[in-house]
Design a protein around this motif. Structure first.
Motif, PDB file in Angstrom:
ATOM      1  N   ALA A 149      18.140  60.584  91.866  1.00  0.00           N
ATOM      2  CA  ALA A 149      18.573  59.453  91.029  1.00  0.00           C
ATOM      3  C   ALA A 149      18.114  59.688  89.599  1.00  0.00           C
ATOM      4  O   ALA A 149      16.999  60.159  89.364  1.00  0.00           O
ATOM      5  N   ALA A 161      14.452  53.833  93.661  1.00  0.00           N
ATOM      6  CA  ALA A 161      15.275  54.981  94.081  1.00  0.00           C
ATOM      7  C   ALA A 161      14.989  55.349  95.535  1.00  0.00           C
ATOM      8  O   ALA A 161      15.904  55.668  96.302  1.00  0.00           O
ATOM      9  N   VAL A 193      13.341  61.020  91.650  1.00  0.00           N
ATOM     10  CA  VAL A 193      13.885  60.229  90.549  1.00  0.00           C
ATOM     11  C   VAL A 193      13.519  60.876  89.224  1.00  0.00           C
ATOM     12  O   VAL A 193      12.413  61.382  89.045  1.00  0.00           O
ATOM     13  N   LEU A 236      20.550  50.697  89.279  1.00  0.00           N
ATOM     14  CA  LEU A 236      20.007  51.399  90.455  1.00  0.00           C
ATOM     15  C   LEU A 236      19.718  50.401  91.577  1.00  0.00           C
ATOM     16  O   LEU A 236      20.016  50.654  92.753  1.00  0.00           O
TER      17      LEU A 236
END
Lengths: 462, 462
Positions: free
Chosen positions: A157, A186, A194, A144
């Motif tokens: 995410a 994120a 997230v 990420l």
């Protein structure tokens, strides 16, 4: 009984006159025999189990700032007094506030299906009508982090890191970071929300909650592990999986909680004390019987076994039930600020804040000159299945580690953590997962530890 | 290929002319060799696991009358066609309707604490503002039955029966009755609502739902097992424990669902068929991957392994995915009404509707004269860990048992049920609890069973 100044001075002089090789390097035979007898008694007692059952039945979950948290503090004060501690008091702790609210997560397309998730601690809310967006999956936080800034704009995410179980729970360090920093990272890529795979090692359709870093600015939740599998299975079948997330969690004004402290007063050095640590707060799912009802009960029971022996140790024993551990060690940090000028009176400490299986090893973090005594302690605990670890750098678990890092000698009694993260921070934190045999064994260990160290004048400092 | 009347007549005559000692009493060596090869292939295939994963990912829970139920039927029809079944069709089933709604259960006094519970199937709602009442506990249904009429007026009845795990799941018969009749019996004593300890063998803070009898007239829910423990722990500490229950479940107008049927057409006796049974509906918690996604997948895969062999059996193979099993075998009962004049064409049947662990025994329910063939089958399945049970009274599992009781020969392939009731009717009915090794073994077993029995003309009737 309080000793007079003269008595103390004489004792102090005796200390100075003892050759270093003999001075306080080892526990006396009498002390060891007393500790052995106390441990045997504690090892057969159901008291710790019963205390945990009392707490989890009569109070239940104790998330900071909730009515359960207040009820837990009242329970602890009343129980310590009833058990016969010499002094019982509370010290106020102030922390950020947060309300859990509700959560729903569902796959909208191409495979409409409800999912089970739990908001992470401190999550901000989604808009009232939720966030409906495509999911972009990352195997872990590092992946990420490697995403381009802005690349997740309007997306959810998902971080799929799967924690691996082990006896020392070592992977919690890696997995916990995904939870702690997921929202922050994120958000930096533009994500709207997230989701993480729960930080856990079970297969139950129950999410694992837990704390996030202060910079978590987008809604954040953990899918149960089977739902993380389900999402990944959907993503194998479709390039475009859309979820809808609705979270009404919100941060609130600061709240008050407390550290609850009970002391058994020592006879020769009452101002010096051995610390038995645990935390009284819990998450709001489950009844907090495991995390950390077990620690609360084991340390209170250890003191009670000593109280009931009719003997008083030379130093005091201070049982500290810290507040607000779960959301970031607020209780111990504020305790430290208040007591740091007296850190030298904190002779040595040990906490119970992890595990449901038995203690399998003792890791010290003490001065070299007191290692002989630690070896005696380990010898005494060998029949309980506790081995001495060769390292000498332990700082204590959880709360106690704050004091350990500041210089307090500490011992880590490590329990087998292989399945601890099956229950950790979930609805399954209940008495059903508290093994009576662990409560007996840990009671024996903490009772022996407390008596040996408090009933000696050994200096454990480095 | 359909045979002409003449061909059939000739075959029939050949049948009549064969001495009884040889006639259809045993499987031919060729049939056995083919079945062995098919089983070996099926036993190495992940197809059944993949079909279950497809169903539970792309559809998920399939409670009767829900969108998931409809999606499941569409999935099954499409999948059977894609797998190459010769005929695929549905038959409508009508059942009572029910909506789950929401539930909350909390201890109000003396120990305020939320509890985890799930409404039982068919539960009526509480008043909108809930029922707040004292709990009266009974260890089991018999004790509740023994209570005086009217003695529970204004009270909540609690039934604490704890199901015991075993390899044959025998205690489900006893435990299931507590659930099935609890509401009816409690109502007859004047109770306002009934809570049962979940019918399960786990320690998870997840309730087990399930069907109730038609006479359930008061709100009914199952506490998770740790919450049943919690309630009992509260009741040990207090004579008066008050709970508040709020349930918005409600019965609705009848709903439509369907049995989905796929057939591999036989070459010699196409009108006769072997039945592979399972049920397509599930409860609405979990994804229905275990109960009975496993059965759906195992039986569809068995047919597919035969289709893929390029060989056609003498008789047809009929895979029936029954609807509405969970709420009372509605699908099979309506199937029976529709097809009972053709029961004689149902040569023999077997269902998979229980277990996550492997099959450990085969129990036949056939005519004595075909037992020699069953022994051959058992011999073939021995390498898979399947033992022949000496009894000969099996009726088939679940749905199939309705046909078995009506006279259809049946075989029960019993899997080890030791932990099946950990997941049964819960959120934990997910792929995480579907062992790939069981799917492979069961595929081998059902494939061999289907081929052997369909590719022979043995009469299994009593």
């Amino acid at each position: 009984m309080m000793r007079t100044f003269m008595q103390k001075a004489v004792l102090g002089m005796a200390f100075l006159l003892t050759p270093l090789s003999l001075m306080a390097a080892e526990f006396s035979a009498e002390n060891l025999a007393q500790a052995k007898a106390l441990a045997e008694k504690a090892g057969k007692s159901e008291l710790a189990y019963q205390l945990d059952e009392s707490l989890s039945t009569e109070v239940g979950p104790r998330r900071v700032g909730t009515p359960g948290d207040k009820a837990g503090i009242e329970w602890a004060v009343a129980k310590m007094k009833a058990l016969g501690f010499d002094r019982v008091w509370t010290e106020t702790v102030t922390t950020p506030g947060w309300e859990r609210g509700d959560i729903s997560v569902e796959a909208v397309s191409p495979f409409p299906q409800r999912m089970v998730a739990i908001a992470l601690g401190g999550s901000v809310p989604t808009p009232a009508d939720g966030i409906e967006a495509q999911v972009v999956a990352f195997p872990n936080l590092d992946a990420l982090k490697a995403a381009e800034a802005g690349s997740l704009k309007g997306k959810i995410a998902y971080i799929g890191y799967q924690m691996k179980p082990s006896i020392d729970g070592a992977d919690y360090g890696v997995a916990g970071k995904q939870r702690y920093l997921g929202s922050e990272v994120a958000a930096s890529k533009g994500a709207s929300a997230v989701l993480i795979r729960s930080v856990g090692t079970d297969n139950d359709r129950i999410g694992h909650t837990g704390a996030q870093g202060d910079k978590s600015t987008i809604p954040a939740a953990a899918l149960s592990i089977p739902d993380a599998d389900l999402l990944e299975s959907m993503m194998k079948r479709s390039d475009k999986v859309t979820l809808k997330i609705n979270i009404s969690s919100r941060k609130t004004a600061d709240v008050k909680t407390a550290n609850v402290i009970g002391e058994v007063t020592g006879t020769e050095r009452p101002e010096d004390f051995v610390v038995l640590g645990s935390h009284l707060d819990s998450w709001d799912v489950g009844t907090g019987a495991v995390d950390d009802g077990m620690g609360v009960a084991i340390t209170m029971a250890a003191a009670k076994h000593i109280i009931d022996s009719g003997k008083k140790p030379k130093r005091s024993i201070r049982v500290i039930l810290f507040g607000a551990e779960e959301i970031g060690l607020y209780g111990v940090k504020q305790y430290y600020e208040k007591h740091k000028d007296k850190l030298g009176n904190h002779i040595i400490g040990a906490e119970w804040d992890s595990g449901t299986r038995m203690i399998h090893q003792l890791r010290p973090g003490v001065g070299e000159k007191s290692l002989a005594a630690i070896k005696q302690m380990a010898e005494l605990l060998k029949p309980y299945g506790v081995a001495l670890h060769p390292s000498n750098s332990a700082k204590g678990q959880s709360d106690i580690s704050v004091l350990g890092k500041a210089g307090m000698p500490a011992i880590n009694f490590d329990s087998d953590l292989t399945d601890y993260f099956d229950y950790h921070h979930t609805e399954n934190d209940t008495m059903a997962n508290v093994p009576p045999e662990t409560m007996r064994q840990a009671s024996a260990v903490y009772t022996a530890f407390a008596w040996l160290t408090a009933n000696s004048l050994i200096d454990f400092r480095k």
